[in-house]
Design an enzyme around this catalytic site. Sequence first.
Site, PDB file in Angstrom:
ATOM      1  CG  LEU A   1      53.283 -13.247  72.292  1.00  0.00           C
ATOM      2  CD1 LEU A   1      54.278 -12.879  73.225  1.00  0.00           C
ATOM      3  CD2 LEU A   1      53.710 -13.644  70.870  1.00  0.00           C
ATOM      4  CB  CYS A   2      46.041 -14.410  73.146  1.00  0.00           C
ATOM      5  SG  CYS A   2      46.425 -13.582  74.432  1.00  0.00           S
ATOM      6  CG  HIS A   3      48.210 -20.253  72.389  1.00  0.00           C
ATOM      7  ND1 HIS A   3      48.243 -19.562  73.715  1.00  0.00           N
ATOM      8  CD2 HIS A   3      48.776 -20.694  71.288  1.00  0.00           C
ATOM      9  CE1 HIS A   3      49.598 -19.946  73.465  1.00  0.00           C
ATOM     10  NE2 HIS A   3      49.910 -20.702  72.773  1.00  0.00           N
TER      11      HIS A   3
ATOM     12  CG  MET B   1      45.326 -12.498  78.405  1.00  0.00           C
ATOM     13  SD  MET B   1      45.809 -11.423  79.276  1.00  0.00           S
ATOM     14  CE  MET B   1      45.326 -10.090  77.920  1.00  0.00           C
ATOM     15  CD  GLU B   2      41.009 -16.129  75.755  1.00  0.00           C
ATOM     16  OE1 GLU B   2      41.590 -16.317  74.804  1.00  0.00           O
ATOM     17  OE2 GLU B   2      41.231 -15.712  77.044  1.00  0.00           O
TER      18      GLU B   2
ATOM     19  CG  ASP C   1      30.958   4.418  70.165  1.00  0.00           C
ATOM     20  OD1 ASP C   1      31.435   5.320  69.754  1.00  0.00           O
ATOM     21  OD2 ASP C   1      30.115   3.536  69.738  1.00  0.00           O
TER      22      ASP C   1
END
Length: 162
Positions: free
Chosen positions: A75-77, A117-118, A132
Amino acid sequence: MSSLTHFDAQGQAHMVDVAAKASTHRIGVAGGRIEMQPATLAIIEAGSVKKGDVLGIARIAGIMAAKKTSDLIPLCHPLALTRVAVDFVTTHANATGAGSIFCTATVETVGPTGVEMEALTAVQVALLTIYDMCKAVDRGMIITGVKLLEKHGGKSGSFVAR
């Protein structure tokens, strides 16, 4: 505390409509840490990890992740980011004797919605990249403490974590 914005009146998930929101300069800063054996940190700092420059590659991975956040979080733009910076600080021994790398991501845009969020995605992916690249020598690494440190801009103003 306000209601959850990603649900409509019927309780269905939806993308928030930001069309009427003013475009402002938005900044999100997130941070998190990866703990590891002191020998693992020494290998990273010496540049002798067989896969290459760990922190350089993790920095690029974090930047790429910030740009792809809307592909990962439903739901992130999608946003036109104006700046993404990913930085690292190493610590050689904490209270448990482990070494660690603290990652900070700063993300900026001018738009109708924030970039928290980014920033959080950039930190997570940068730390996962370190894991990793170094898991062959240290599978016991721990990613911890990922959180929003600051956000600025928009209707709600500024937030700075304690």
